[in-house]
Design an enzyme around this catalytic site. Sequence first.
Site, PDB file in Angstrom:
ATOM      1  CD  GLU A 337      -1.253  -2.141   2.394  1.00 32.69           C
ATOM      2  OE1 GLU A 337      -1.976  -2.557   3.301  1.00 32.69           O
ATOM      3  OE2 GLU A 337      -0.057  -2.465   2.268  1.00 32.69           O
ATOM      4  CG  ASP A 380      27.081  17.605 -30.031  1.00 35.55           C
ATOM      5  OD1 ASP A 380      28.042  17.017 -30.562  1.00 35.55           O
ATOM      6  OD2 ASP A 380      26.539  18.608 -30.532  1.00 35.55           O
ATOM      7  CG  ASP A 664      20.609  17.865 -29.779  1.00 38.07           C
ATOM      8  OD1 ASP A 664      21.173  17.081 -30.556  1.00 38.07           O
ATOM      9  OD2 ASP A 664      21.175  18.827 -29.254  1.00 38.07           O
ATOM     10  CG  ASN A 728       2.647 -11.884   6.623  1.00 34.37           C
ATOM     11  OD1 ASN A 728       3.283 -12.683   7.299  1.00 34.37           O
ATOM     12  ND2 ASN A 728       2.763 -10.570   6.736  1.00 34.37           N
ATOM     13  CG  ASP A 757       1.163   0.343   5.313  1.00 26.35           C
ATOM     14  OD1 ASP A 757       1.900  -0.515   4.783  1.00 26.35           O
ATOM     15  OD2 ASP A 757      -0.075   0.389   5.144  1.00 26.35           O
TER      16      ASP A 757
END
Length: 920
Positions: A337, A380, A664, A728, A757
């Site tokens: 989470e 470059d 570029d 788990n 968490d």
Amino acid sequence: MVLAPDTAARGAGRQPPWGSASPADGTRHDLAALTSLQVLRHLDTGPRGLTEAQAEERLVRFGGHTIPERRTASWPRLFGRSLRDPFTAVLLCLGLVSAAVAAWGTACVILCLVVASCALRASGEHRADRSMAGLRELVATTATVLRRADPDGAPRLRDIPVGELVPGDVIRIGPGDLVPADVRLLRASGLTVRQSALTGESTAVTKAPVDAPGPPTLSDLSDPFTPSVPSGPSYGGVFAQRHLCFQGSSVATGSGTAVVLATGAHTRLASASRGSLPPKPPARSAFDRSVHGISWVLIRFMLLTPPLVLMADAALRGRGVETLPFAVAVAVGLTPEMLPVIVTACLARGASLLARTHQVIVKRLPALHDLGAMDVLCLDKTGTLTQDRPVVHRALDGEGRDDPGVLRWAAVNAWWTLQLAELPAPDALDEALLDAADPEDEQDDGVAALPFDPVRRLATVVVRHPRRLGVHTLVVKGAVENVLERCVLEEAERARLLSLAARHADDGLRVLAVATAERPARTRACASAHSHPYTSAHTPDRPGDRAPADERGLTFRGFVTFRDALVPTAADALEALGARGVTVKILTGDHPGTAARACRDLGLDPGEVVAADRMDALSDAELAETVWRTTVFARCAPEHKARIAALLRADGHTVGFLGDGVNDLPALRAADVGIAPRDAVDVARESADVVLAEKDLTAIEHAVTAGRRSSVTIATYLRSTLSSNLGNVIAMLAAGLLLPFLPMLPAQVLAQNLCFDAAQLAFAYDRPHPDVLRRPTALRPRAFLRVITGFGALNAVADLATFGILAPAVNGPDGMDAATVFHSGWFTENLMTQALVMLLLRIGRRTAENRTTGHGDRRLPGPIGWAATGLAAAGVLLPASPLGPLLGMTALPLLYYVLLGAVLALYAGALTAVVRRAAG
């Protein structure tokens, strides 16, 4: 204003493009191909410029001279864009399912995590956009134009805002000016222009008015003895036309008068930026590919887990819908989470530190991970490895031996050209000569000077020595061919000297020839009506002017060779990038010899240089084999750079590209992470993912380190949480089949996840060991799947061993107490094993790195160490606290903790061995 009929019909806010219909016959004409008089007539203007009334009418009709800018996304839009992150989408789905089964606590926690993650990401990218807004001022702000008050009035010079320029305006440009629009030269004096932002050329190109333009010739494109000026198909077409200058270029030397051909969205700068857009959205970056791969692995597990739980409980225990909240809790337990929060916090913190300490702006937060995963950097040469200015390499006589006298004569020429021709500043080669020698110490006095011009390709000065009365010395330097053809030499000797100069040019050096001649002093000019006199010194008794016709019968002195000045930090930065496993590829528009020379001077082996014409002859498969073993690619056009970047990505590499010009843009979009300096053209900065304060490889090395630090932290978090969660889930499925009650209540699953968490937030403040940052870090789904499967299985074994310890309680007489004891015991064991996983995955990998590199650092990781300690304490204390009964838990007997300690000790030993083996 008299313009083409179809042009007039376009209405206000529009203007004629480069090719417009002729008012006479309606056919198409290219303004660049017309004569000067035809262009002036077509634009209804003249050498005296427009009147104020004409300019105002055209400004209203065609609009201001502005290039459409990319709109910055608002904070709400960035927030909404963050919801498209795969992990965030998974969490939202789980939150909706939790709400559907009335698991309101789980749903609220998930929603808070989603909001926090999206807010962090949107805030970081919005801050980067605000920083970018301050960089959009590096363009011309005023232009010097000729305007008249009325048709019969005298023209006068005015400085006006660039936005008020209109087609037909006549402008003046001089040294240091930015070309404000696309223009056609009417007059010019010694004008050279740098257009590297458009073409990638490293040196200034000569510009001059041409009355009847034709296709560009080789002399327009390249001086054979100044190989850093590119030639070939990459720079053909309109940019090679000597009579045209373009917005986005700047004046290096000289001055000119020009008529404006195009403004606003019709300039080449604007059309090049639009034309460089890829036909389809670019491939996903390394971060996106990794996140999507890991997300789909987790989604498959989560989609499979709830049905398995429901079917197993229904088949073996007779439980039905009442197990749905538990099944959802199991799916939530498998989900990391905190991943969106941890990822965003790590990237935002790294980006903030980069901006504060190294002035590096990360516009797109996932680009920081891509920098950490980058194993190939394409760049470059000019401005990155070299400083876009020459320095003297050697002064040689005709035999190729060092001769200081040659340098002295060349410096005398440069000094008196600057003094007598009243130039505002020396050109780049003269400046290099003056830096290498000190002509002010010479006793020669300057008499007259004829500066360099693109037709003669020579610069000549006349000097006199106080002890040699009646004799003047001509000192001539310039292009090798032009000097040698004016020297008294046998054809064989001239051919030998040309060959010697060509060898130096092929070795990447620019070459000037130097010659002198003795002439009798005279007081009258002998110039013909068609010759251009020298500009003499303003002295009362000045000698007469000499003519270019005197530049004959010269005595050849020798050559002066020049190389590009190296960026002081480039060599150390290349070494540092190599030590971090980043391979550097040089993609340049320069001559192969020039690029190879710069690489050798920096200690980088260029190997075999591959030019654009060879790349064009190879298929994608053949070029892919060539790309990896080649370091330098020369004469590259925009499509070559983009093709190389795309092939490297297709081969599994994470590619960064450093560029600063319109040419570029395709490569910036084709790379995983586009990098541009602050002084790049606007469209290049807008297209880049990362913006540097300076075009310096050292800043990139710092950015790579910051990216790897964030990536290692994210990877460690993923290994920790996914292996623990998978273990788990396996244990929950096994317990659900073996026990007569749910192995853990949904509230207990939620409390366990909240504790884990909270502890995992410490990963956002972790500082990985320097040894871990020595190689690119990428989140590879298959490798992660193997790691979490192995660690998860080990975790499940520890859980099953815990079940064995708790078995007597389950088989006891009091079923209710047995469930409470089981829930409490497993809750404690879960948090303690998760704490061990956090700590040992962090310490074990660093210990393995120390063992490999010989470093002896054994310091504990502070934030993670404290977080793991707090998590273990929560596992022990929470069941016995006042919150324990509310969650359906109770205090455990002392014997359980003794047995649990033995299981955890065995688990820690096994986990440490596996981690060290995986890291070593």
